[in-house]
Motif scaffolding. Sequence first.
Motif, PDB file in Angstrom:
ATOM      1  N   ALA A  52     -40.895 -17.550-106.136  1.00  0.00           N
ATOM      2  CA  ALA A  52     -40.287 -18.101-107.032  1.00  0.00           C
ATOM      3  C   ALA A  52     -39.469 -16.950-107.923  1.00  0.00           C
ATOM      4  O   ALA A  52     -38.081 -16.902-107.888  1.00  0.00           O
ATOM      5  CB  ALA A  52     -40.694 -18.639-108.848  1.00  0.00           C
ATOM      6  N   PRO A  53     -39.702 -16.158-108.153  1.00  0.00           N
ATOM      7  CA  PRO A  53     -39.187 -14.996-108.856  1.00  0.00           C
ATOM      8  C   PRO A  53     -37.310 -14.084-107.432  1.00  0.00           C
ATOM      9  O   PRO A  53     -36.437 -13.888-107.853  1.00  0.00           O
ATOM     10  CB  PRO A  53     -39.421 -13.813-109.051  1.00  0.00           C
ATOM     11  N   VAL A  54     -37.546 -13.817-106.852  1.00  0.00           N
ATOM     12  CA  VAL A  54     -36.784 -14.346-105.325  1.00  0.00           C
ATOM     13  C   VAL A  54     -35.824 -15.020-105.594  1.00  0.00           C
ATOM     14  O   VAL A  54     -34.109 -14.480-105.935  1.00  0.00           O
ATOM     15  CB  VAL A  54     -37.609 -14.439-103.545  1.00  0.00           C
ATOM     16  N   ALA A  55     -36.191 -16.640-105.980  1.00  0.00           N
ATOM     17  CA  ALA A  55     -35.162 -17.695-106.343  1.00  0.00           C
ATOM     18  C   ALA A  55     -34.165 -16.626-107.435  1.00  0.00           C
ATOM     19  O   ALA A  55     -32.930 -17.225-107.718  1.00  0.00           O
ATOM     20  CB  ALA A  55     -35.980 -18.449-106.123  1.00  0.00           C
ATOM     21  N   GLY A  56     -35.069 -15.893-108.679  1.00  0.00           N
ATOM     22  CA  GLY A  56     -34.596 -16.075-109.522  1.00  0.00           C
ATOM     23  C   GLY A  56     -33.312 -14.910-109.562  1.00  0.00           C
ATOM     24  O   GLY A  56     -32.822 -14.595-110.541  1.00  0.00           O
ATOM     25  N   LEU A  57     -33.308 -13.748-108.579  1.00  0.00           N
ATOM     26  CA  LEU A  57     -32.812 -13.107-108.614  1.00  0.00           C
ATOM     27  C   LEU A  57     -31.331 -12.978-107.882  1.00  0.00           C
ATOM     28  O   LEU A  57     -30.332 -12.335-108.039  1.00  0.00           O
ATOM     29  CB  LEU A  57     -33.542 -11.649-106.967  1.00  0.00           C
ATOM     30  N   ALA A  58     -31.320 -14.301-106.761  1.00  0.00           N
ATOM     31  CA  ALA A  58     -30.766 -14.357-106.618  1.00  0.00           C
ATOM     32  C   ALA A  58     -29.129 -14.831-106.897  1.00  0.00           C
ATOM     33  O   ALA A  58     -28.506 -14.479-107.156  1.00  0.00           O
ATOM     34  CB  ALA A  58     -30.523 -15.479-105.269  1.00  0.00           C
ATOM     35  N   VAL A  59     -30.228 -15.866-107.700  1.00  0.00           N
ATOM     36  CA  VAL A  59     -29.611 -16.218-109.438  1.00  0.00           C
ATOM     37  C   VAL A  59     -28.882 -15.479-109.970  1.00  0.00           C
ATOM     38  O   VAL A  59     -27.415 -15.163-110.465  1.00  0.00           O
ATOM     39  CB  VAL A  59     -30.069 -17.046-110.034  1.00  0.00           C
ATOM     40  N   GLY A  60     -29.832 -15.284-110.572  1.00  0.00           N
ATOM     41  CA  GLY A  60     -28.798 -13.864-111.518  1.00  0.00           C
ATOM     42  C   GLY A  60     -27.505 -12.990-110.807  1.00  0.00           C
ATOM     43  O   GLY A  60     -27.200 -12.585-111.600  1.00  0.00           O
TER      44      GLY A  60
END
Length: 273
Positions: A52-60
């Motif tokens: 999930a943090p990887v998805a957050g990285l993309a969103v950020g």
Amino acid sequence: MKDSFDDPPPVPPSERASLPDGLRFAFGTLTVLPARITRWDRPAARTGMACAPVAGLAVGLLAAVPGVLLLLLGGGPLLAAAVTVAVPAALTRGLHLDGLADTADGLGSAKPADAALRIMKQSDIGPFGVIALLIVLLVQTAALADVYADSWVRGALATVAAAVAGRLAMTLASREGVPAARPEGLGAAVAGVVPSRAAVAVTALVTAAAALAALPLGLPTALQYAASVLAALAAAEMLLRRCVRRFGGVTGDVFGALCEVAGTTALVLLALG
């Protein structure tokens, strides 16, 4: 309930999901970015929520781009912050904000768990939800404007850190021992899927990465970023425990609320510097 200090049972190879399957699960459920979910089962959810943090990285990263461009083109920090805050809402179809509003309505209803869960499933938003949305969006924008006022580099870095911290809170909420409040829905699909040791490892990795990314700005700033991630997780953990006591477990709405609360907390801590 399994003790969190016990070793997780071994997963047979046939029940393991590959990293690509997990990434597709994470991006397909947590963003609107193109990702065809190839598996919808517990092993895929396990790998997906760990990612999930990887998805957050993309969103950020995607959220930071328009904010930085506005600053470089002469826009003010407040405008850059407002646009930056709007991008994650668009990239998630507002699902996390909707989860925050529904969770606030459920917690504020003072009704038994079953009735509170029914309130959360309704399509309308009550007064507690409206207030929660206004406060969170206002605080996010104000905090990010303060950071952007310092420099576009710090603003972009804070945007990414907050987005990653928010999704990391979802990883921890998916750990072993956290039950689902309903037998269906996203909450039931991901509740308890992440082994405790894996959740701790991902937390350590993300915290270290946040500090390392901020290290070029100085050691105090690097420590501040690490502290902001940990503070975000602490705030999310308090909300998680409250929701488990109140609803009997987690739902998809609770995951959205955890993400928003964690991200907001991280931004506030980073604005204090």
